[in-house]
Motif scaffolding. Structure first.
Motif, PDB file in Angstrom:
ATOM      1  N   GLY A 184       0.806  -1.222   0.000  1.00 40.39           N
ATOM      2  CA  GLY A 184       0.000   0.000   0.000  1.00 40.39           C
ATOM      3  C   GLY A 184       0.836   1.267   0.000  1.00 40.39           C
ATOM      4  O   GLY A 184       0.322   2.348   0.295  1.00 40.39           O
ATOM      5  N   ALA A 185       2.110   1.180  -0.346  1.00 38.20           N
ATOM      6  CA  ALA A 185       2.969   2.373  -0.369  1.00 38.20           C
ATOM      7  C   ALA A 185       2.584   3.296  -1.522  1.00 38.20           C
ATOM      8  O   ALA A 185       2.822   4.498  -1.485  1.00 38.20           O
ATOM      9  N   THR A 186       2.002   2.705  -2.566  1.00 34.81           N
ATOM     10  CA  THR A 186       1.368   3.484  -3.625  1.00 34.81           C
ATOM     11  C   THR A 186      -0.097   3.070  -3.642  1.00 34.81           C
ATOM     12  O   THR A 186      -0.404   1.886  -3.445  1.00 34.81           O
ATOM     13  N   VAL A 187      -0.992   4.045  -3.835  1.00 37.07           N
ATOM     14  CA  VAL A 187      -2.402   3.677  -3.977  1.00 37.07           C
ATOM     15  C   VAL A 187      -2.919   4.201  -5.316  1.00 37.07           C
ATOM     16  O   VAL A 187      -2.432   5.210  -5.831  1.00 37.07           O
ATOM     17  N   VAL A 188      -3.883   3.462  -5.853  1.00 39.25           N
ATOM     18  CA  VAL A 188      -4.645   3.955  -6.993  1.00 39.25           C
ATOM     19  C   VAL A 188      -5.987   4.413  -6.440  1.00 39.25           C
ATOM     20  O   VAL A 188      -6.639   3.673  -5.699  1.00 39.25           O
ATOM     21  N   VAL A 189      -6.364   5.654  -6.757  1.00 39.19           N
ATOM     22  CA  VAL A 189      -7.710   6.130  -6.414  1.00 39.19           C
ATOM     23  C   VAL A 189      -8.454   6.253  -7.738  1.00 39.19           C
ATOM     24  O   VAL A 189      -7.929   6.845  -8.694  1.00 39.19           O
ATOM     25  N   GLU A 190      -9.644   5.668  -7.797  1.00 39.96           N
ATOM     26  CA  GLU A 190     -10.390   5.749  -9.059  1.00 39.96           C
ATOM     27  C   GLU A 190     -11.859   6.009  -8.797  1.00 39.96           C
ATOM     28  O   GLU A 190     -12.373   5.739  -7.701  1.00 39.96           O
ATOM     29  N   GLU A 191     -12.530   6.538  -9.798  1.00 42.20           N
ATOM     30  CA  GLU A 191     -13.956   6.835  -9.671  1.00 42.20           C
ATOM     31  C   GLU A 191     -14.714   5.547  -9.376  1.00 42.20           C
ATOM     32  O   GLU A 191     -14.353   4.476  -9.873  1.00 42.20           O
ATOM     33  N   ARG A 192     -15.732   5.664  -8.561  1.00 45.80           N
ATOM     34  CA  ARG A 192     -16.561   4.517  -8.235  1.00 45.80           C
ATOM     35  C   ARG A 192     -17.553   4.261  -9.360  1.00 45.80           C
ATOM     36  O   ARG A 192     -18.247   5.161  -9.800  1.00 45.80           O
ATOM     37  N   LEU A 193     -17.618   3.018  -9.803  1.00 46.37           N
ATOM     38  CA  LEU A 193     -18.520   2.652 -10.895  1.00 46.37           C
ATOM     39  C   LEU A 193     -19.679   1.829 -10.350  1.00 46.37           C
ATOM     40  O   LEU A 193     -19.552   1.193  -9.308  1.00 46.37           O
ATOM     41  N   GLU A 194     -20.776   1.832 -11.085  1.00 43.44           N
ATOM     42  CA  GLU A 194     -21.941   1.036 -10.686  1.00 43.44           C
ATOM     43  C   GLU A 194     -22.307   0.092 -11.827  1.00 43.44           C
ATOM     44  O   GLU A 194     -22.236   0.468 -12.996  1.00 43.44           O
TER      45      GLU A 194
END
Ligand code: AMP
Ligand code: GLY
Length: 428
Positions: A184-194
C-alpha cells in the motif's frame, strides 16, 4: 516433445487447483498429475508434493525430478514469486506468465498505465504515494471512489467508498498508517462505478487470444451481497445478461489490446488473462486484471468445457496457439457454492472433521480448498474457504439446486455458505 505420457504439475492448493487437476486427469495425453502443495482433495486424485507454491527453486527441482512436461500456475503468489520464469529458464513449459508480465495483476498502477496506453476502457484514476494529493483527487469525486493498494493484499486491498470521510480513512490507512505495508505504499484512487460485474478469461500465447466462457462471482461473505469482501463465496456460468456481442467486445476491446500492450513492452504472457469487468450504463469498464484463473470461477468454467484443456494449455505454454486447439463447451450451466469456515474472511478456527461428503448427490462435484487429511481423523478443515460444491444442470436454476443439495450435505463445525449464489439468474 512427446504428446502422450505427459506429466502435469499444478501449482497451488485451492479448489481452483483441484478443478485444474481433475480436468487434466481427463486428458488422454496425461499419465500423471502432481499438485504442489495441494490439499486433502487433490491428494485423493493426484499426487501432492510438499512444496510451497511460491518457491521457484524447489518447484524447478521437483518438476525435473518427476519429468514434468507442463506446469500450470494456479495462484497469483506463484506468478509474483517468479515461478514461471524459473521453470521456463529450466526449459519446462509453463501455463502462466512470468513475474514481469504478471505485474498486470500484482501492480494496480502498472495495470492502469497499460490500460491507458492500450485504450482499454476503465475508471478514471490516478496513482499516489502522498496522502494529500490522493485526498484532493477523492474529493473531486465527492468521495465516490475506490481506493486500491497498488500491490497484492490478499483481496483486501480495495476499499469502495461512499463518502469523503470513508475515502480519507482508506487513504490514511494505506498511505499514513501503512496498513498494507509495501503493497500500500502506492495507492490507486479511481472513480466509483456502478453495475453488474463479470469475469472474462482469455487463453493467450502472448499474441493470440482464445476466449473462454465467462462467469460471475460473488465476493461478499453474506447473502444479499452483505458482509465483508472475501476471495469469492461462489460463482456461476454462463452469467445472466451476457450475450455474444458483449463477449466479443470484451475480447476485442480488453483482452486483445492488453496482450498487445504487454507484447509491446517485451513481455511474453503465456497463460490465462482474467479481466474483472463492470457493466456500467456507459459500457463495460475494466476493474482489474488477474494473471491466472479466478477462484471460484475456474470451478464452474472447467466442468462446462467438453474438450481437452491440456492441448490448449500446452500450446499457450509453448507460445503457439496458431493451430487453434479445439475449445468446445457443453450446454449445461454450472453453479459453485463455497462452503467456508465460520468467521472467514476474518479469524476462523481449523481442524474440524468434515463429514457428509459421501452423501453429496451423484453428479455434484466437490472441489477442495482448505482441507487436509489427518491420520486417524480423516478429512479436516485447514483454511477459510473449505470446499466449492458445483452443481450442473440444463439451466442455472437446476444447477443451483444441485449445488445447494450438495452444500447442505457437507458438515463441519461452524460451516457456512451463501444460499443466493446465481439466484439473480433464476429470478430474472
Ligand atoms: P479489484 O480487486 O480491483 O477487482 O476490486 C475488488 C472489488 O472491489 C471488485 O470486484 C469490485 O466489486 C470493487 N471495485 C473495484 N473497483 C471499483 C470501482 N472503481 N467502482 C466500484 N467498485 C469497485
Ligand atoms: N474470484 C476472484 C479472484 O479469483 O480474484
Amino acid at each position: 516433445m512427446s504428446r502422450s505420457g505427459l506429466r502435469v504439475l499444478v501449482v497451488g492448493s485451492g479448489a481452483r487447483e483441484h478443478a485444474l487437476a481433475w480436468k487434466c486427469l481427463q486428458s488422454p495425453l496425461v499419465v500423471r498429475v502432481y499438485v504442489a502443495p495441494g490439499n486433502g482433495g487433490t491428494g485423493r486424485i493426484a499426487r501432492n508434493l510438499p512444496v510451497p507454491a511460491d518457491d521457484p527453486a524447489q518447484l524447478v527441482r521437483v518438476a525435473r525430478k518427476e519429468h514434468v512436461g507442463l506446469v500450470v500456475l494456479g495462484p497469483e503468489a506463484a506468478v509474483a514469486a517468479g515461478v514461471g520464469d524459473a521453470l521456463r529458464d529450466a526449459g519446462i513449459p509453463v501455463f502462466g506468465p512470468g513475474r514481469d508480465a504478471g505485474r498486470i495483476e500484482s501492480s494496480k498502477a502498472f495495470a492502469k498505465e497499460l490500460m491507458a496506453r492500450g485504450g482499454i476502457p476503465t475508471a478514471e484514476w490516478a496513482a499516489f504515494s502522498e496522502p494529500e494529493p490522493a485526498r484532493r483527487f477523492a474529493r473531486k469525486f465527492r468521495g465516490q471512489v475506490a481506493v486500491k493498494a497498488d500491490g497484492l493484499a490478499m483481496g483486501k486491498g480495495v476499499v469502495v467508498c461512499g463518502s469523503e470521510e470513508e475515502a480519507e480513512a482508506a487513504i490514511d490507512a494505506m498511505l499514513v498508517r501503512h496498513a498494507f505495508g509495501r503493497a500500500g505504499a502506492t495507492v490507486v484512487v479511481e472513480e466509483r462505478l456502478e453495475g453488474d460485474e463479470l469475469s472474462v478469461f482469455g487463453v493467450t500465447d502472448g499474441r493470440r487470444v482464445l476466449l473462454l466462457e465467462a462467469a460471475r462471482d460473488f465476493k461478499r461473505a453474506r447473502d444479499g451481497d452483505q458482509g465483508p469482501n472475501t476471495g469469492g463465496m461462489g460463482a456461476y456460468s454462463p452469467p445472466a445478461g451476457v450475450d455474444p456481442e458483449l463477449l466479443a467486445e470484451a475480447t476485442d476491446c480488453v483482452l486483445v489490446p492488453a496482450v498487445r500492450e504487454l507484447a509491446r513492452r517485451g513481455l511474453d504472457y503465456r497463460g490465462v488473462l482474467y479481466a474483472g469487468l463492470m457493466l456500467t450504463p456507459h459500457g463495460l469498464r475494466v476493474l482489474e486484471f488477474n494473471a491466472r484463473f479466478g477462484d471460484p470461477e475456474c470451478q464452474v468454467i472447467l466442468p462446462r468445457l467438453r474438450s481437452d484443456l491440456v492441448p490448449l494449455m500446452l500450446a499457450a505454454a509453448e507460445g503457439d496457439l496458431s493451430a487453434r486447439p479445439m475449445v468446445e463447451w457443453g450446454s449445461e450451466a454450472a453453479v459453485g457454492v463455497v462452503v467456508a469456515s465460520g468467521g472467514y474472511p476474518d479469524g476462523y478456527q481449523t481442524g474440524f472433521v468434515i463429514e457428509g461428503l459421501g452423501a453429496v448427490p451423484r453428479g455434484v462435484l466437490v472441489f477442495h480448498a482448505g482441507t487436509r487429511f489427518a491420520p486417524g481423523r480423516g478429512l479436516v478443515t485447514s483454511g477459510g474457504r473449505v470446499l466449492t460444491v458445483v452443481g450442473l444442470g440444463p439451466d442455472v436454476e437446476h444447477a443451483r439446486l444441485a449445488a445447494l443439495s450438495g452444500a447442505v450435505r457437507v458438515r463441519f463445525d461452524s460451516a457456512y455458505f451463501r444460499k443466493d449464489i446465481a439466484l439473480e439468474a433464476v429470478r430474472g
